[in-house]
Motif scaffolding. Structure first.
Motif, PDB file in Angstrom:
ATOM      1  N   SER A   1       0.869  -1.176   0.000  1.00 45.69           N
ATOM      2  CA  SER A   1       0.000   0.000   0.000  1.00 45.69           C
ATOM      3  C   SER A   1       0.900   1.218   0.000  1.00 45.69           C
ATOM      4  O   SER A   1       1.699   1.422   0.909  1.00 45.69           O
ATOM      5  N   HIS A   2       0.792   2.007  -1.056  1.00 46.40           N
ATOM      6  CA  HIS A   2       1.679   3.137  -1.274  1.00 46.40           C
ATOM      7  C   HIS A   2       0.823   4.381  -1.440  1.00 46.40           C
ATOM      8  O   HIS A   2      -0.359   4.300  -1.775  1.00 46.40           O
ATOM      9  N   SER A   3       1.422   5.525  -1.246  1.00 43.12           N
ATOM     10  CA  SER A   3       0.653   6.768  -1.408  1.00 43.12           C
ATOM     11  C   SER A   3       0.161   6.920  -2.842  1.00 43.12           C
ATOM     12  O   SER A   3      -0.786   7.663  -3.105  1.00 43.12           O
ATOM     13  N   TYR A   4       0.809   6.209  -3.792  1.00 40.49           N
ATOM     14  CA  TYR A   4       0.406   6.291  -5.196  1.00 40.49           C
ATOM     15  C   TYR A   4      -0.556   5.177  -5.608  1.00 40.49           C
ATOM     16  O   TYR A   4      -1.000   5.127  -6.741  1.00 40.49           O
TER      17      TYR A   4
ATOM     18  N   LYS B   1      -2.337   0.912  -4.480  1.00 42.94           N
ATOM     19  CA  LYS B   1      -2.265  -0.339  -3.743  1.00 42.94           C
ATOM     20  C   LYS B   1      -2.090  -1.486  -4.726  1.00 42.94           C
ATOM     21  O   LYS B   1      -2.707  -1.512  -5.793  1.00 42.94           O
TER      22      LYS B   1
ATOM     23  N   LEU C   1       5.517   3.765  -7.419  1.00 43.68           N
ATOM     24  CA  LEU C   1       4.847   2.536  -6.993  1.00 43.68           C
ATOM     25  C   LEU C   1       5.534   1.314  -7.597  1.00 43.68           C
ATOM     26  O   LEU C   1       5.782   0.322  -6.909  1.00 43.68           O
TER      27      LEU C   1
ATOM     28  N   SER D   1       8.922   0.678  -5.924  1.00 48.32           N
ATOM     29  CA  SER D   1       8.749   0.084  -4.593  1.00 48.32           C
ATOM     30  C   SER D   1       8.398  -1.392  -4.699  1.00 48.32           C
ATOM     31  O   SER D   1       8.933  -2.232  -3.965  1.00 48.32           O
TER      32      SER D   1
ATOM     33  N   ASP E   1      -6.011   3.777  -8.833  1.00 48.48           N
ATOM     34  CA  ASP E   1      -4.864   3.379  -8.026  1.00 48.48           C
ATOM     35  C   ASP E   1      -4.958   1.969  -7.439  1.00 48.48           C
ATOM     36  O   ASP E   1      -4.271   1.647  -6.475  1.00 48.48           O
TER      37      ASP E   1
END
Length: 375
Positions: free
Chosen positions: A164-167, A169, A304, A307, A333
């Protein structure tokens, strides 16, 4: 370039006859009208540059980066492109084909071994070689490759990651592994609560064409036609686009490819049976952005993907692979990993020649960093 028959080479001032039997001469290139440098694949002089008589070129004494490779003929043809070999030579990298008729310990010396074979004998041979020569980089370790030759273990790593990323999931579609009698699949699917349509994939990827044969099941009755062991995944509408994300060490590149079109679940009653993927998709074809909706065509955020690649490299222990990712239709997203492939067709990755050669040089930085400045 292939050499078949006898070829006489010159090493220093001595003449020596070399018998070559359908050997692929790689790492060679014509640097000028009168210069040809050759490395004989699988020979015990693979770490030296040989000169064809009459070329007027003195043998070089400076040692280069030697990459031994064990690949199928198909992979050699797709990966060992002239542009790659020419650029590699300029950077001081030579690819040498490994001879399967000789013990691996008698070949080399190698700085790196590049391979993609599923043969058990080769795996044991490579593992034994690694114990004897820990200084040689193996791309990639056999035990790590096995994780992505099984679709269950492959996607379990992604599911456990649950990035789960700010950009956005990243997860995996709801799935079920079936190893039993095909007539019990219907009961297993109902118990797991999988919704139709369902993507069916062979459980094990063994390098054969059959292991990549995928199909779409639209109803309960068709499930008994499937051939376990298989992995069943809920089909996620994704606008007919799959993003193929290539990972080469720290480098991450994404391309768009055509995929299966959306399925209208309201009309599933009008569709039945099993449809093989080749009839409804063409994964090798680029997706035409002009014909795609803006939300569908947009690439996943670079941060994303980086990562995700970094975490999977760590979890899987791999440095050469690609990830097939889809975006759930109607979202911006929410992404799903649907497949992971070891050592894929890097020839389809933009600028793969530069990315791959720089990656190889970074594996041996203390001895060969000077070659980076030569390209």
């Amino acid at each position: 370039m292939k050499v078949i028959g006898d070829l006489t080479g010159v090493r220093g001032s001595e003449m020596e006859e070399v018998v070559v039997e359908e050997t692929i001469v790689v790492g060679s290139a014509v640097a000028g009208a009168e210069e040809t440098t050759v490395v004989f694949a699988g020979s015990d002089v693979a770490d030296e540059n040989w000169v064809i008589p009459g070329s007027g070129v003195a043998a070089e004494s400076e040692r280069t980066v030697v990459v031994g490779f064990a690949l199928t003929k198909k992979k050699v043809n797709s990966f060992m492109q002239p542009k790659l070999l020419s650029l590699a030579r300029k950077k001081g990298i030579f690819f040498v084909e490994i001879d399967f008729n000789r013990p691996l310990s008698e070949q080399g010396p190698f700085d790196v071994i590049l391979h993609k074979l599923t043969d058990e004998d080769w795996r044991h041979s490579l593992e034994g070689f690694q114990e004897e020569h820990p200084e040689v980089t193996i791309l990639d370790p056999p035990y790590a490759i096995q994780n992505v030759y099984n679709r269950k273990s492959m996607l379990e790593e992604v599911a456990a990651l649950n990035l789960s990323h700010s950009y956005g999931k990243v997860g995996v579609p709801k799935q079920l592994v079936v190893t039993c009698d095909p007539f019990s699949i219907e009961m297993e699917v109902e118990k797991a609560g999988l919704a139709f349509p369902i993507v069916a994939k062979p459980l094990v990827i063994d390098g054969t064409a059959k292991s990549h044969e995928l199909s779409l099941a639209f109803d309960q009755a068709s499930l008994s036609l499937l051939d376990p062991p298989i992995v069943l995944q809920e089909f996620v509408n994704h606008g007919g686009v799959v993003f193929k994300v290539y990972i080469v060490g720290d480098a991450v590149k994404a391309v768009r490819r055509k995929s299966l079109p959306n399925v209208d679940r309201r009309n599933l009653g009008n569709t039945e049976g099993i449809i093989p993927f080749p009839r409804v998709s063409c994964a090798a074809a680029p997706a035409d952005e002009a014909n795609l909706e803006p939300g569908v065509a947009e690439f996943p955020p670079t941060a994303l993907l980086e990562s995700l690649a970094k975490e999977l490299c760590r979890r899987l222990g791999l440095r050469l692979f690609n990830i097939d990712i889809i975006r759930k239709y109607g979202t911006r997203d929410q992404f799903y990993v649907i497949d992971i492939n070891y050592f894929p067709g890097f020839g389809k990755m933009p600028e793969y020649e530069h990315i791959f050669t720089d990656f190889l040089l970074k594996l041996v930085p203390n001895k060969y960093m000077k070659h980076l400045a030569c390209a």
